[in-house]
Every structure is written in structure tokens, then in C-alpha cells.
Design an enzyme around this catalytic site. Structure first.
Site, mmCIF file in Angstrom:
data_model
loop_
_atom_site.group_PDB
_atom_site.id
_atom_site.type_symbol
_atom_site.label_atom_id
_atom_site.label_comp_id
_atom_site.label_asym_id
_atom_site.label_seq_id
_atom_site.Cartn_x
_atom_site.Cartn_y
_atom_site.Cartn_z
ATOM 1 N N LYS A 36 0.851 -1.196 0.000
ATOM 2 C CA LYS A 36 0.000 0.000 0.000
ATOM 3 C C LYS A 36 0.887 1.248 0.000
ATOM 4 O O LYS A 36 2.104 1.143 0.149
ATOM 5 C CB LYS A 36 -0.902 -0.021 1.235
ATOM 6 C CG LYS A 36 -0.139 0.100 2.551
ATOM 7 C CD LYS A 36 -1.008 -0.205 3.744
ATOM 8 C CE LYS A 36 -0.186 -0.062 5.014
ATOM 9 N NZ LYS A 36 -0.857 -0.647 6.184
ATOM 10 N N TYR A 263 17.151 30.597 6.515
ATOM 11 C CA TYR A 263 15.924 31.280 6.945
ATOM 12 C C TYR A 263 15.828 31.324 8.467
ATOM 13 O O TYR A 263 16.115 30.330 9.136
ATOM 14 C CB TYR A 263 14.696 30.535 6.428
ATOM 15 C CG TYR A 263 14.416 30.734 4.972
ATOM 16 C CD1 TYR A 263 14.169 32.000 4.450
ATOM 17 C CD2 TYR A 263 14.379 29.636 4.112
ATOM 18 C CE1 TYR A 263 13.898 32.162 3.098
ATOM 19 C CE2 TYR A 263 14.107 29.794 2.760
ATOM 20 C CZ TYR A 263 13.869 31.064 2.263
ATOM 21 O OH TYR A 263 13.608 31.225 0.936
HETATM 22 C C1 LIG Z 1 -0.029 -1.613 6.836
HETATM 23 C C2 LIG Z 1 -0.587 -2.853 7.378
HETATM 24 C C3 LIG Z 1 0.223 -3.978 7.598
HETATM 25 C C4 LIG Z 1 1.742 -3.952 7.431
HETATM 26 O O1 LIG Z 1 2.367 -3.315 8.527
HETATM 27 P P1 LIG Z 1 3.975 -3.305 8.683
HETATM 28 O O2 LIG Z 1 4.200 -2.839 10.066
HETATM 29 O O3 LIG Z 1 4.498 -2.365 7.649
HETATM 30 O O4 LIG Z 1 4.442 -4.688 8.439
HETATM 31 C C5 LIG Z 1 -0.388 -5.143 7.982
HETATM 32 N N1 LIG Z 1 -1.735 -5.213 8.185
HETATM 33 C C6 LIG Z 1 -2.537 -4.143 8.005
HETATM 34 C C7 LIG Z 1 -3.996 -4.280 8.235
HETATM 35 C C8 LIG Z 1 -2.002 -2.928 7.618
HETATM 36 O O5 LIG Z 1 -2.793 -1.867 7.454
#
Ligand SMILES: *Cc1c(COP(=O)(O)O)cnc(C)c1O
Length: 371
Positions: A36, A263
Site C-alpha cells: 500500500k 531562513y
Molecule cells: C499496513 C498494514 C500492515 C503492514 O504493517 P507493517 O508494520 O508495515 O508490516 C499489515 N496489516 C494491516 C492491516 C495494515 O494496514
């Protein structure tokens, strides 16, 4: 977009190796590779094929455009959406993307059931249980609703899942309580669930820290990209970070003591100093919060960021380097140079962030080159 001033490099080889290592590590559990957020900023389109050939059993996505990218490579590879979807997303998913959807309400289940009946082929869904994450899913007081969902036509229950809220914390008490709650759900539903349903609860941290409670599948994101989510555990030593960020020096100059830099004039030289400028700032995803805190590598040495990080320029104190750096010399923002390393975790710690945010900013704001 062609650019010459920053290199965001992603190693497909390292990504594939990480997946192979994890796959062996979690066996006999299956490995769902979480991609994702555009593969945590590493570029989903550039890595889908690698994930599949390296042995992922499924791919976790969030959005329909991400699912389209996977479908461009494989029409039938298992895809799991790692959040609840909107009605329009579900409609497209059922019609053309075939994503295994999470359900955590009667309303969404009924909607998908109708879509499944309409297309004449059941929709694969994962029942999402809230064991303590608190973001959604069915509560333990909704067992009767879940039973009615399981009985709906047009749905195929392929998974039962939950998510850990604190698998990266110092103690595992909360996670163990979540695990027990999951067991209570499963016991209550044992008679209704299909025999081949997949139980899955583990993210990266839980996969490392609760190996005996892995169930049928793990959903691993961070570890596949070679980063870890906390200081409270060690990753497998062979997992390597897949992303590296480099740039080059645009100017070096010597300035007297008591000169103000950047800045807000937030840095004043305490001695005659040599300052290098690099063509990277928060416009390239280098966090603005790293002013007077960031460290970069030049000639294999750690050099501090001084003054504010600007939109496209950052200033580095190179006074202590054993050599005088030159216009065009390489600067490593994240990754290795000679015997030194800057990790995502180290950078994130400096401003109370997480590695994923840095991956994402660097990956989404710049062109990625794949090795
Ligand atoms: C993002 C996510 C994961 C993966 O998490 P990591 O800590 O990056 O391994 C697993 N399960 C769900 C439901 C998630 O949203």
C-alpha cells in the site's frame, strides 16, 4: 520528470531477497507482501513483478489505482485491501479488480453480498475483528452479526483478520491480550467458518516478536523494505533497506565565525567554517524538521545539517572533514558511503517520525531509479 540533482534508488534485488528471507522465516505461514501507499514510497509499479516472482502469496494494497497496477501485471494474483472501502470502490473492485475486501460492518457486508449475487460469482472477503486496534472491524459484542454475515449469499469468507496496535512496544502485554481476544472470536465462530479460511493477525513487528502466534498468514510491509518499526526488537540480520537517497554538492565556501545561516538565522557559526550547499530540501522530501539535526555523508564521514532546511536547498557543515569537498561531490542522505550508514530509522528518530514517512516523501516527490 528528468532531474539530475537527486537520486532515489530502489534495489529490486534487495526487495526480492528480503521477501525470500521472510518467506522462509514465516513458513509454513503464508506471506502477504504489503505494498500500500505506493509500496511505502518505493513505487508499486516498479516492484509488483519482483514481489510475485520472489514468492509473495498475496499483495496488500489500499486503493483501486494500486490494484489496477497489480492487475496490469497479473489478472488473478491475490490482492487484499488493507482497509475498509467506500461503496464506489467496492463496485469497481467487484466489477473488474477482484480485490479480497475487508468487512467490518453489516452494511458493507450486505452491499458486497448484493454485488456478488449480481455478478453471479461470490466476492471473497476477510472478516475484520477489532481486538484492540480500535480503527474498525466487528466488536466482540457483534458475534451474532458476524454469524449473519457468514450466512449471506454472494460472499465467500476467505479470511478472518485483526491488527496489532502495539507489536513494536517495549512489552508485549497488550499484544498478547489482543491475541487472546482473537482466540475468543474464533472459538465463538468455529462452527460457522469454512474449513479453509485463513486466520491472519501479524504485521512486521508481530512477525518478528510473536513467532509462535503467527497463524496461517502474516501481512508484512516494513520488513520487506528492510526497515524496522521500533528499537524494541531486532529484525532478521539479513534484511537490507531497499531505498537509498543521494545528491551532490552545488557549492562549498569558507565563512567567518558569527555568520548566520539560512531562513530565520537559526544557526550561527561558532568558528571559521566551511559550509556546503546541497540542492535538496523539503521540496525533495528531505524533512524540514531536520534543521540543525540532520546528518549526511560526504566522503564517508558524517556531517551535520546547519540552519533551516529550505524548499530546495540544505546547508551542511563540512569544516571537520579531513579533505576539502568539491563542487559536484556525492552526498548520501540515506544509505551507505564507504564505512558509514544513515538509516531511515536514525533519521526518523531525530524528529519523532517513522521510517515510512521518509520513504514516502523521498519516493513520491522524486523520480525513482531501479537497480
Ligand atoms: C499496513 C498494514 C500492515 C503492514 O504493517 P507493517 O508494520 O508495515 O508490516 C499489515 N496489516 C494491516 C492491516 C495494515 O494496514
Amino acid at each position: 520528470m528528468k532531474q539530475h540533482h537527486i537520486s532515489v534508488i530502489v534495489s529490486r534485488k534487495r526487495f526480492a531477497n528480503n521477501i525470500r528471507i521472510l518467506k522462509e522465516y514465516v513458513y509454513p505461514a503464508k506471506l502477504s507482501v504489503v505494498m500500500k501507499a505506493d509500496a511505502y514510497g518505493h513505487g508499486l509499479a516498479g516492484l509488483v513483478e519482483t514481489a510475485i516472482t520472489a514468492g509473495a502469496d498475496s499483495i496488500g494494497i489500499s486503493t483501486n489505482p494500486e490494484a489496477h497496477m497489480v492487475r496490469a501485471v497479473s489478472q488473478d494474483f491475490p490482492l487484499i485491501r488493507l482497509r475498509m472501502a467506500l461503496p464506489e470502490e467496492l463496485k469497481e473492485s467487484v466489477a473488474e479488480l477482484n480485490i479480497e475486501e475487508q468487512v467490518g460492518t453489516w452494511e458493507a457486508s450486505e452491499y458486497l453480498s448484493c454485488e456478488g449475487i449480481r455478478r453471479g460469482l461470490p466476492v471473497s472477503v476477510h472478516l475484520t475483528l477489532d481486538t484492540g486496534m480500535g480503527r474498525g472491524g466487528f466488536g466482540i459484542n457483534e458475534i451474532d452479526t458476524i454469524r449473519r454475515v457468514i450466512a449471506l449469499p454472494g460472499l465467500r469468507i476467505v479470511g478472518v483478520m485483526a491488527h496489532y496496535a502495539n507489536a513494536d512496544a517495549t512489552t508485549m502485554d497488550y499484544s498478547l491480550a489482543q491475541n487472546q481476544k482473537f482466540d475468543r472470536f474464533v472459538e465463538a465462530l468455529a462452527l460457522e467458518l469454512p474449513d479453509d479460511v485463513l486466520f491472519h493477525t501479524h504485521n512486521s513487528a508481530a512477525t518478528m516478536r510473536l513467532p509462535n502466534l503467527r497463524r496461517d498468514m502474516v501481512r508484512v510491509g516494513a520488513a520487506c523494505y528492510g526497515v524496522k518499526t521500533s528499537h524494541n526488537f531486532s529484525n532478521l540480520p539479513d534484511l537490507k533497506p531497499c531505498m537509498m537517497v543521494k545528491t551532490r554538492i552545488t557549492q562549498v565556501r569558507n565563512i567567518p565565525a558569527a555568520t548566520k545561516i539560512g531562513y530565520g538565522s537559526l544557526y550561527t557559526t561558532k568558528r571559521p567554517s566551511r559550509i556546503a550547499a546541497i540542492p535538496v530540501g523539503f521540496g525533495e522530501g528531505y524533512p524540514r524538521a531536520l534543521f540543525n539535526k540532520g546528518i549526511v555523508l560526504i566522503g564517508g564521514h558524517r556531517c551535520p545539517v546547519v540552519g533551516r532546511v529550505s524548499l530546495n536547498i540544505t546547508t551542511i557543515d563540512v569544516t571537520d572533514l579531513p579533505h576539502v569537498p568539491k563542487w559536484g561531490d556525492e552526498v548520501v542522505l540515506i544509505g551507505d558511503q564507504e564505512n558509514e550508514t544513515i538509516t531511515f530509522e536514525e533519521m526518523a528518530d531525530k524528529f519523532q517520525s517513522v521510517h515510512t514517512e521518509i520513504n514516502l516523501m523521498a519516493g513520491s516527490m522524486n523520480e525513482i531509479k531501479y537497480l
